[in-house]
Design a protein around this motif. Structure first.
Motif, mmCIF file in Angstrom:
data_model
loop_
_atom_site.group_PDB
_atom_site.id
_atom_site.type_symbol
_atom_site.label_atom_id
_atom_site.label_comp_id
_atom_site.label_asym_id
_atom_site.label_seq_id
_atom_site.Cartn_x
_atom_site.Cartn_y
_atom_site.Cartn_z
ATOM 1 N N LEU A 156 0.854 -1.182 0.000
ATOM 2 C CA LEU A 156 0.000 0.000 0.000
ATOM 3 C C LEU A 156 0.885 1.226 0.000
ATOM 4 O O LEU A 156 1.942 1.229 0.631
ATOM 5 N N ALA A 157 0.439 2.284 -0.678
ATOM 6 C CA ALA A 157 1.167 3.552 -0.692
ATOM 7 C C ALA A 157 0.216 4.668 -0.289
ATOM 8 O O ALA A 157 -0.982 4.626 -0.587
ATOM 9 N N ALA A 189 -7.111 1.088 5.861
ATOM 10 C CA ALA A 189 -7.083 0.266 4.643
ATOM 11 C C ALA A 189 -6.907 -1.211 4.978
ATOM 12 O O ALA A 189 -7.544 -2.066 4.350
ATOM 13 N N LYS A 190 -6.087 -1.515 5.957
ATOM 14 C CA LYS A 190 -5.896 -2.915 6.342
ATOM 15 C C LYS A 190 -7.167 -3.492 6.952
ATOM 16 O O LYS A 190 -7.513 -4.653 6.695
ATOM 17 N N ARG A 191 -7.891 -2.689 7.735
ATOM 18 C CA ARG A 191 -9.189 -3.151 8.265
ATOM 19 C C ARG A 191 -10.159 -3.398 7.113
ATOM 20 O O ARG A 191 -10.903 -4.388 7.108
ATOM 21 N N TRP A 192 -10.149 -2.498 6.127
ATOM 22 C CA TRP A 192 -11.010 -2.651 4.949
ATOM 23 C C TRP A 192 -10.679 -3.967 4.235
ATOM 24 O O TRP A 192 -11.574 -4.741 3.903
ATOM 25 N N LEU A 193 -9.392 -4.200 3.991
ATOM 26 C CA LEU A 193 -8.965 -5.421 3.312
ATOM 27 C C LEU A 193 -9.289 -6.665 4.128
ATOM 28 O O LEU A 193 -9.723 -7.683 3.573
ATOM 29 N N ASP A 194 -9.101 -6.602 5.443
ATOM 30 C CA ASP A 194 -9.457 -7.742 6.309
ATOM 31 C C ASP A 194 -10.938 -8.082 6.151
ATOM 32 O O ASP A 194 -11.309 -9.255 6.020
#
Length: 175
Positions: A16-17, A54-59
């Protein structure tokens, strides 16, 4: 200067950037056009709030949830045409697909033009810098071809299957 972090997804490692406030990129390892829109260095930084979001979204997504694109502050870098295409990608519902031709017709109508090239749309889809969140994997060829996913056809199939799409109706192009 940009920040980056890594995410271990079920379809492989991802990067991710961010510009510090927005997500500007999300790429699978080895993806075509990897970090192509990021000009300058990406410094590792795992503690940015936007990365945590974003990581919560992806999880949630990889757990079978349907998180909304609007939950994240996105700032993909691209031309006005590409921005228009990427906006349309965000309107394709979870678990559904569209074709390059359908998207081209929508853009032609928006721009009051008689036609729009599906190939031009395909180029914009392929250069989407925020994979998965901006769901370019939901676009297929008119005849059911799974062509055009910068992250690779196997990843595209896994993402569509995760969303409940019957991929038996599609085929991978030869070569």
């Amino acid at each position: 200067m940009y920040n980056s972090t890594n995410y271990a997804s079920p379809i492989g490692p991802m990067t991710l950037a961010s510009d510090g406030e927005h997500i500007v990129g999300l790429w699978l390892e080895g993806q075509k056009y990897f970090a192509g829109t990021v000009k300058g260095a990406m410094l590792p930084n795992d503690s940015l709030p936007v990365f945590e979001a974003a990581k919560r979204w992806l999880d949630e997504y990889f757990a079978g949830g349907k998180p909304a694109v609007s939950q994240l502050p996105l700032a993909p870098v691209g031309s006005e045409f590409r921005q228009t295409v990427w906006k349309l990608l965000c309107e394709i519902p979870y678990g559904e697909v569209s074709t390059y031709g359908e998207l081209a017709k929508k853009i032609a109508k928006m721009q009051n033009k008689p036609t729009m090239s599906p190939q031009a749309v395909g180029g914009a889809v392929g250069h989407n810098p925020i994979s998965i969140i901006i769901p370019c994997h939901r676009v297929v060829g008119t005849g059911g071809s799974l062509t055009g996913y910068a992250g690779g056809i196997p990843a595209k199939i896994k993402l569509l299957e995760l969303e409940g799409v019957d991929t038996a109706q599609f085929y991978a192009p030869k070569g």
